[in-house]
Motif scaffolding. Structure first.
Motif, PDB file in Angstrom:
ATOM      1  N   MET A 176       0.835  -1.193   0.000  1.00 28.64           N
ATOM      2  CA  MET A 176       0.000   0.000   0.000  1.00 28.64           C
ATOM      3  C   MET A 176       0.874   1.249   0.000  1.00 28.64           C
ATOM      4  N   PHE A 177       0.845   1.946  -1.118  1.00 27.74           N
ATOM      5  CA  PHE A 177       1.712   3.119  -1.254  1.00 27.74           C
ATOM      6  C   PHE A 177       0.875   4.349  -1.585  1.00 27.74           C
ATOM      7  N   TRP A 178       1.315   5.493  -1.121  1.00 20.71           N
ATOM      8  CA  TRP A 178       0.706   6.752  -1.538  1.00 20.71           C
ATOM      9  C   TRP A 178       1.442   7.298  -2.752  1.00 20.71           C
ATOM     10  N   ASP A 179       2.770   7.163  -2.714  1.00 16.06           N
ATOM     11  CA  ASP A 179       3.633   7.766  -3.718  1.00 16.06           C
ATOM     12  C   ASP A 179       4.706   6.735  -4.072  1.00 16.06           C
ATOM     13  N   GLU A 180       4.276   5.637  -4.691  1.00 13.34           N
ATOM     14  CA  GLU A 180       5.140   4.456  -4.788  1.00 13.34           C
ATOM     15  C   GLU A 180       6.509   4.770  -5.392  1.00 13.34           C
ATOM     16  N   LYS A 181       6.499   5.586  -6.443  1.00 19.62           N
ATOM     17  CA  LYS A 181       7.751   5.861  -7.146  1.00 19.62           C
ATOM     18  C   LYS A 181       8.795   6.432  -6.171  1.00 19.62           C
ATOM     19  N   TYR A 182       8.382   7.435  -5.407  1.00 21.01           N
ATOM     20  CA  TYR A 182       9.340   8.096  -4.517  1.00 21.01           C
ATOM     21  C   TYR A 182       9.629   7.279  -3.261  1.00 21.01           C
ATOM     22  N   ARG A 238       1.365  21.547   0.701  1.00 19.57           N
ATOM     23  CA  ARG A 238       0.990  20.382  -0.129  1.00 19.57           C
ATOM     24  C   ARG A 238       1.973  19.240   0.081  1.00 19.57           C
ATOM     25  N   THR A 239       3.273  19.588   0.097  1.00 17.96           N
ATOM     26  CA  THR A 239       4.299  18.553   0.285  1.00 17.96           C
ATOM     27  C   THR A 239       4.102  17.859   1.634  1.00 17.96           C
ATOM     28  N   TRP A 240       3.876  18.673   2.647  1.00 18.19           N
ATOM     29  CA  TRP A 240       3.728  18.146   4.015  1.00 18.19           C
ATOM     30  C   TRP A 240       2.526  17.197   4.105  1.00 18.19           C
ATOM     31  N   ALA A 241       1.395  17.629   3.577  1.00 15.17           N
ATOM     32  CA  ALA A 241       0.196  16.773   3.604  1.00 15.17           C
ATOM     33  C   ALA A 241       0.482  15.463   2.858  1.00 15.17           C
ATOM     34  N   GLY A 242       1.241  15.560   1.770  1.00 14.29           N
ATOM     35  CA  GLY A 242       1.588  14.362   0.993  1.00 14.29           C
ATOM     36  C   GLY A 242       2.431  13.390   1.821  1.00 14.29           C
ATOM     37  N   LEU A 243       3.327  13.926   2.638  1.00 11.33           N
ATOM     38  CA  LEU A 243       4.165  13.041   3.466  1.00 11.33           C
ATOM     39  C   LEU A 243       3.326  12.338   4.532  1.00 11.33           C
ATOM     40  N   VAL A 287       0.557   2.328   6.675  1.00 15.99           N
ATOM     41  CA  VAL A 287       0.075   1.417   7.722  1.00 15.99           C
ATOM     42  C   VAL A 287      -1.342   0.922   7.424  1.00 15.99           C
ATOM     43  N   GLY A 288      -1.765   1.114   6.186  1.00 15.94           N
ATOM     44  CA  GLY A 288      -3.015   0.481   5.752  1.00 15.94           C
ATOM     45  C   GLY A 288      -4.258   1.344   5.915  1.00 15.94           C
ATOM     46  N   LEU A 289      -4.083   2.635   6.181  1.00 14.77           N
ATOM     47  CA  LEU A 289      -5.267   3.482   6.360  1.00 14.77           C
ATOM     48  C   LEU A 289      -5.740   4.016   5.010  1.00 14.77           C
ATOM     49  N   SER A 290      -7.034   4.321   4.925  1.00 16.91           N
ATOM     50  CA  SER A 290      -7.610   4.732   3.645  1.00 16.91           C
ATOM     51  C   SER A 290      -8.864   5.578   3.884  1.00 16.91           C
ATOM     52  N   ASP A 291      -9.558   5.880   2.794  1.00 11.49           N
ATOM     53  CA  ASP A 291     -10.788   6.672   2.920  1.00 11.49           C
ATOM     54  C   ASP A 291     -11.897   5.912   3.653  1.00 11.49           C
ATOM     55  N   GLN A 292     -11.638   4.652   3.965  1.00 15.35           N
ATOM     56  CA  GLN A 292     -12.616   3.870   4.742  1.00 15.35           C
ATOM     57  C   GLN A 292     -12.540   4.197   6.233  1.00 15.35           C
ATOM     58  N   TYR A 328      -4.611  17.714   7.611  1.00 15.44           N
ATOM     59  CA  TYR A 328      -4.644  17.861   6.149  1.00 15.44           C
ATOM     60  C   TYR A 328      -4.150  16.597   5.431  1.00 15.44           C
ATOM     61  N   GLY A 329      -3.233  15.873   6.063  1.00 11.97           N
ATOM     62  CA  GLY A 329      -2.775  14.602   5.469  1.00 11.97           C
ATOM     63  C   GLY A 329      -3.923  13.610   5.410  1.00 11.97           C
ATOM     64  N   ALA A 330      -4.682  13.532   6.504  1.00 12.62           N
ATOM     65  CA  ALA A 330      -5.793  12.577   6.578  1.00 12.62           C
ATOM     66  C   ALA A 330      -6.888  12.963   5.583  1.00 12.62           C
ATOM     67  N   GLU A 331      -7.152  14.268   5.459  1.00 14.35           N
ATOM     68  CA  GLU A 331      -8.171  14.713   4.498  1.00 14.35           C
ATOM     69  C   GLU A 331      -7.739  14.408   3.065  1.00 14.35           C
ATOM     70  N   LEU A 332      -6.443  14.549   2.831  1.00 14.32           N
ATOM     71  CA  LEU A 332      -5.932  14.274   1.478  1.00 14.32           C
ATOM     72  C   LEU A 332      -6.222  12.826   1.061  1.00 14.32           C
ATOM     73  N   ILE A 333      -6.092  11.929   2.020  1.00 17.08           N
ATOM     74  CA  ILE A 333      -6.393  10.513   1.739  1.00 17.08           C
ATOM     75  C   ILE A 333      -7.894  10.304   1.583  1.00 17.08           C
ATOM     76  N   GLY A 334      -8.656  11.215   2.181  1.00 16.19           N
ATOM     77  CA  GLY A 334     -10.115  11.055   2.116  1.00 16.19           C
ATOM     78  C   GLY A 334     -10.701  10.429   3.361  1.00 16.19           C
ATOM     79  N   MET A 335      -9.897  10.394   4.430  1.00 14.13           N
ATOM     80  CA  MET A 335     -10.428   9.846   5.685  1.00 14.13           C
ATOM     81  C   MET A 335     -11.497  10.796   6.227  1.00 14.13           C
ATOM     82  N   THR A 336     -12.364  10.275   7.087  1.00 13.39           N
ATOM     83  CA  THR A 336     -13.335  11.136   7.769  1.00 13.39           C
ATOM     84  C   THR A 336     -12.635  11.657   9.022  1.00 13.39           C
ATOM     85  N   VAL A 337     -12.402  12.974   9.067  1.00 16.92           N
ATOM     86  CA  VAL A 337     -11.552  13.514  10.132  1.00 16.92           C
ATOM     87  C   VAL A 337     -12.389  14.174  11.235  1.00 16.92           C
ATOM     88  N   ILE A 338     -12.076  13.802  12.468  1.00 17.10           N
ATOM     89  CA  ILE A 338     -12.714  14.443  13.626  1.00 17.10           C
ATOM     90  C   ILE A 338     -11.642  15.265  14.337  1.00 17.10           C
TER      91      ILE A 338
END
Ligand code: DLL
Length: 430
Positions: free
Chosen positions: A1-7, A107-112, A120-125, A145-155
């Protein structure tokens, strides 16, 4: 499970090439900062003298005090109009350290952060409760912002009102929590008092302070989560610098964004893989506040082996900061070592405080720890037995004689953010 597999999985050769390219760009950027222009001039170095990654060793270090001297905006390499956010470090003494971010930095920070959470297996679910300070501390907005970028429901629950936090976990079916390990302990304690089940939880992201493997076991056991270590510092964006993968054996540090060296903190000499020392980092992708060879103060080492997850070289969990290390009668002690010992002893609780004094020119360390009522019959001889057991375990682990005081359960301070468990009173007696 990768966000940015290439890098995340760049082969060593490609990674080196990318790092050098980004390092050269950073060297040009820092010329916008008076401090660096002067530093380079005094050291007789021009950016074009850096031709290989090893050449970075020719450059001087940047220390936290330098950043303090630049208060407030002295280290910004872009005009203030390009800085869209400011955070500061807590700064227990004197002025805090200011860090700035451009739009691209954010943007870079949220991406990291997204890389870490995906790793660790987290996703928009997932439903994510972010139980850290949302103010100047980078942990709140950083993870948000990192969690929102993935699409998680953030509290964005932030800190405080632990009972309400527990109700939210239950009512919203929260699957992932983020907080300091100290607060997680407190959360577990309050959940126990409330007799609350936290069945929906599966993952705990803990960081911002050192914590031991015994603490991990305790948190996993009490909260029913798999616990991951998360490392970062404001000067390098904040959280998201390094993070455990599912192997949970060392932290992946994002080498395409951070050039890592481990040095002997006393001499500044660069150490090899597997050698423990202070981590020095040159961030390679920061725009508003690029830094050169920043001395983090954090003690770790680079692992020699790769990781079966396919990502790059890992660092060991942070033992503590070089300035947190206590020297007691010539012996080095990190608070995380004390935590490890105490958590292995069932007769005492997981909260402690350490006091260091100088008595008749000798360092004395006193440790207050809460007794666990389940193991205490109320008899004095019982107390003495437990006390001796703790003293002996500490002596075996630290090679140091300490004084242990057993105190009532619930009587020591609890922490919402980073714990402050050490009170060094030696300076008062000098
Ligand atoms: O603590 C950023 C952060 C927020 C990291 C949330 C992880 C989670 P600062 O307040 O600038 O930034 O403090 C940075 O905290 O130099 C370390 O000494 C310590 N630290 C941070 N993470 C860890 C960790 C945030 N996982 C300083 N283990 C760093 C040990 C840690 N120490």
């Amino acid at each position: 499970m990768f966000w940015d597999e290439k890098y995340e999985t760049l082969p060593k050769k490609d990674l080196g090439r990318l790092q050098l390219k980004r390092l050269k760009k950073t060297l040009v950027q820092v010329q916008n900062v008076d401090f660096y222009r002067r530093l380079f001039k005094d050291a007789g170095i021009r950016p074009e003298d850096i031709k290989s990654l090893d050449d970075v060793r020719k450059l001087p270090f940047t220390r936290k005090q330098d950043l303090r001297n630049g208060y407030p905006f002295g280290f910004f390499a872009v005009p203030l109009t390009k800085v869209v956010r400011i955070h500061t470090t807590s700064g227990t003494t004197g002025k805090p350290t200011v860090v700035g971010y451009t739009k691209k930095d954010l943007r870079t920070w949220a991406g990291l952060i997204a890389r870490n959470m995906t790793m660790v297996g987290l996703s928009d679910q997932d439903i994510f409760q972010n139980m850290v300070n949302y103010g100047m501390f980078t942990g709140g907005l950083g993870f948000h912002y990192g969690a929102e970028l993935i699409g998680m429901t953030v509290i964005p629950s932030a800190t405080g009102n632990t009972r309400r936090q527990i109700e939210m976990i239950q009512d919203f079916g929260v699957t992932v929590i983020h907080c300091t390990p100290s607060y997680a302990l407190h959360l577990a304690e309050v959940a126990e008092e409330m007799d609350a089940r936290l069945d929906s939880l599966k993952t705990g992201l803990f960081g911002a302070e050192p914590w031991s493997d015994s603490m991990r076991r305790e948190l996993e056991d009490k909260l029913g989560v798999t616990a991951y270590d998360s490392y970062g510092l404001s000067e390098l964006f904040g959280p998201g610098v390094a993070f455990e993968c599912r192997e949970r054996d060392g932290l992946h540090i994002w080498h395409d964004c951070y050039l890592v060296e481990i040095i002997d903190p006393a001499t500044g000499e660069v150490l090899g893989e597997g050698e423990r020392g202070e981590m020095v980092v040159t961030p390679l992708v920061k725009e508003a506040m690029p830094l050169i060879r920043y001395r983090t103060g954090d003690i770790t080492m680079l692992y020699e082996d790769g990781c079966i997850c396919g990502r790059g070289q890992k660092i060991a969990r942070i033992m503590g900061r070089s300035d947190d290390m206590l020297v007691i009668r010539g012996i080095n002690v990190f608070p995380s070592q004390i935590e490890h010992v105490l958590l292995e002893i069932p007769e005492v609780g997981n909260q402690f405080m350490v006091y260091v004094d100088r008595v008749n020119h000798l360092d004395e360390m006193t440790i207050d720890v809460e007794i666990n009522r389940d193991f205490f019959s109320g008899e004095l001889k019982d107390l003495a037995r437990i006390q001796n057991k703790v003293v002996k375990a500490l002596r075996d682990a630290l090679e140091l004689r300490t004084t242990v005081r057993l105190v009532e359960p619930g009587s020591l301070p609890r922490f919402e953010g980073k714990a402050k468990r050490v009170v060094d009173r030696r300076k008062d007696t000098l």
